[in-house]
Design a protein around this motif. Structure first.
Motif, PDB file in Angstrom:
ATOM      1  N   GLU A  87       0.927  -1.130   0.156  1.00 40.23           N
ATOM      2  CA  GLU A  87       0.062   0.047  -0.369  1.00 40.23           C
ATOM      3  C   GLU A  87       0.828   1.383  -0.061  1.00 40.23           C
ATOM      4  OE1 GLU A  87      -3.679   1.924   2.832  1.00 40.23           O
ATOM      5  OE2 GLU A  87      -2.723  -0.065   3.404  1.00 40.23           O
ATOM      6  N   ASP A  88       1.943   1.227   0.707  1.00 39.67           N
ATOM      7  CA  ASP A  88       2.795   2.396   0.687  1.00 39.67           C
ATOM      8  C   ASP A  88       3.935   2.442  -0.434  1.00 39.67           C
ATOM      9  OD1 ASP A  88       4.706   0.412   1.366  1.00 39.67           O
ATOM     10  OD2 ASP A  88       5.324   1.167   3.278  1.00 39.67           O
ATOM     11  N   GLN A  89       3.669   1.613  -1.444  1.00 39.36           N
ATOM     12  CA  GLN A  89       4.580   1.392  -2.527  1.00 39.36           C
ATOM     13  C   GLN A  89       5.792   0.851  -2.551  1.00 39.36           C
ATOM     14  OE1 GLN A  89       4.270   5.718  -3.493  1.00 39.36           O
ATOM     15  NE2 GLN A  89       2.361   5.385  -4.744  1.00 39.36           N
ATOM     16  N   GLY A  90       6.497   1.107  -1.424  1.00 40.43           N
ATOM     17  CA  GLY A  90       7.713   0.464  -0.852  1.00 40.43           C
ATOM     18  C   GLY A  90       9.025   0.674  -2.006  1.00 40.43           C
ATOM     19  N   ILE A  91       8.903   1.805  -2.682  1.00 42.63           N
ATOM     20  CA  ILE A  91      10.006   2.273  -3.425  1.00 42.63           C
ATOM     21  C   ILE A  91      11.198   2.961  -2.672  1.00 42.63           C
ATOM     22  CG2 ILE A  91       8.528   2.334  -5.517  1.00 42.63           C
ATOM     23  CD1 ILE A  91       8.862   5.367  -5.350  1.00 42.63           C
ATOM     24  N   GLY A 135      12.016   9.394  -5.046  1.00 39.91           N
ATOM     25  CA  GLY A 135      11.120  10.420  -4.029  1.00 39.91           C
ATOM     26  C   GLY A 135      10.703  11.510  -4.632  1.00 39.91           C
ATOM     27  N   ASN A 136      11.224  11.924  -5.990  1.00 37.00           N
ATOM     28  CA  ASN A 136      10.935  13.212  -6.593  1.00 37.00           C
ATOM     29  C   ASN A 136       9.631  12.857  -7.720  1.00 37.00           C
ATOM     30  OD1 ASN A 136      12.612  14.826  -5.281  1.00 37.00           O
ATOM     31  ND2 ASN A 136      14.390  14.344  -6.602  1.00 37.00           N
ATOM     32  N   LEU A 137       9.246  11.604  -7.883  1.00 34.55           N
ATOM     33  CA  LEU A 137       8.091  11.566  -8.741  1.00 34.55           C
ATOM     34  C   LEU A 137       6.729  11.667  -8.275  1.00 34.55           C
ATOM     35  CD1 LEU A 137       9.123   7.713  -9.892  1.00 34.55           C
ATOM     36  CD2 LEU A 137       9.734   9.688 -11.149  1.00 34.55           C
ATOM     37  N   SER A 138       5.920  11.899  -9.072  1.00 32.89           N
ATOM     38  CA  SER A 138       4.423  12.100  -8.446  1.00 32.89           C
ATOM     39  C   SER A 138       3.894  10.771  -8.026  1.00 32.89           C
ATOM     40  CB  SER A 138       3.532  12.628  -9.709  1.00 32.89           C
ATOM     41  OG  SER A 138       3.362  11.626 -10.782  1.00 32.89           O
TER      42      SER A 138
END
Length: 236
Positions: A87-91, A135-138
């Motif tokens: 759910e928190d994407q994990g990237i 971290g800078n992606l939408s």
């Protein structure tokens, strides 16, 4: 007739002293999108995490591709071909898109690289921002990256948790399209609160309530059953 890829029976999971899953049953058939539905706190995320061994179940059975995987370590389960989009994407926000993908890739053979090219065609934004930090992606681009990281390893089964959460409608449509394309190649278990998205791409559904499976069927049936949706999902 579709082959059952994953079968979960009588799953019970505790987190600390809390009895979260109290009897979850569902199946995922090969080549389909199986949607887990329910109100917040019903146990949907814990179900995905239990399948992957992140919240190991105390009771019940998980059969994947004909093998019992209950009790295996998470890395062993992942190596059997199960991908997970949390759910928190994990990237990794401090790594570039390229580095995020390379870290996720278990192999760098021709098949995996070909799969990567297919993903970049599906998500051209990732190709555009290949050297940009995650971290800078939408929000939508982060979700594309998270899905791509799970899919690049030729996973036979993808567990995707709330992919539309926090996204603008246009990005929701893009994520829906990507899952529909991936469905042609893999089997998907989807947790999703956006009923429009779930009912559009889902083939069958299971409703969880208070840690138990309480209803299941074909998605077309749920679309027509206003009373059931209102009772368990709070939507008309």
């Amino acid at each position: 007739m579709m082959t059952t890829l994953l079968k979960v029976e009588r799953l019970q999971t505790y987190i600390d002293q809390f009895h979260i899953l109290q009897g979850v049953d569902f199946e995922a058939k090969q080549g389909e999108v199986t949607v887990l539905l329910g109100r917040n706190g019903a146990g949907k995320t814990t179900t995905l995490r239990s399948v992957l061994g992140l919240n190991p179940p105390q009771k019940g059975s998980i059969i994947y591709d004909g093998q019992e995987i209950t009790g295996l370590a998470t890395y062993e389960i992942a190596n059997k071909g199960i991908g997970y989009v949390p759910e928190d994407q994990g990237i990794f926000g401090e790594l570039t898109v390229e580095e995020n993908m390379k870290v996720a890739m278990r192999k760098h053979d021709e098949t995996t690289l070909s799969r990567l090219e297919w993903i970049l065609d599906l998500f051209p934004d990732l190709k555009t921002y290949w050297k940009k930090h995650g971290g800078n992606l939408s929000g939508g681009q982060k979700q594309m990256l998270a899905i791509s990281r799970a899919y690049v390893n030729n996973s036979k089964l993808l567990l995707i948790d709330e992919p539309s959460k926090g996204l603008a409608p246009i990005m929701v449509e893009k994520v829906m399209h990507s899952i529909e394309q991936m469905k042609k190649e893999t089997t998907i278990i989807l947790v999703e609160q956006n009923f429009y998205m779930a009912s559009t791409i889902g083939d069958c559904f299971y409703i969880l309530d208070d840690g138990r499976t309480v209803h299941n069927g074909l998605m077309e049936e749920l679309k027509e059953n206003t009373e059931l949706r209102k009772h368990y999902l709070g939507i008309a």
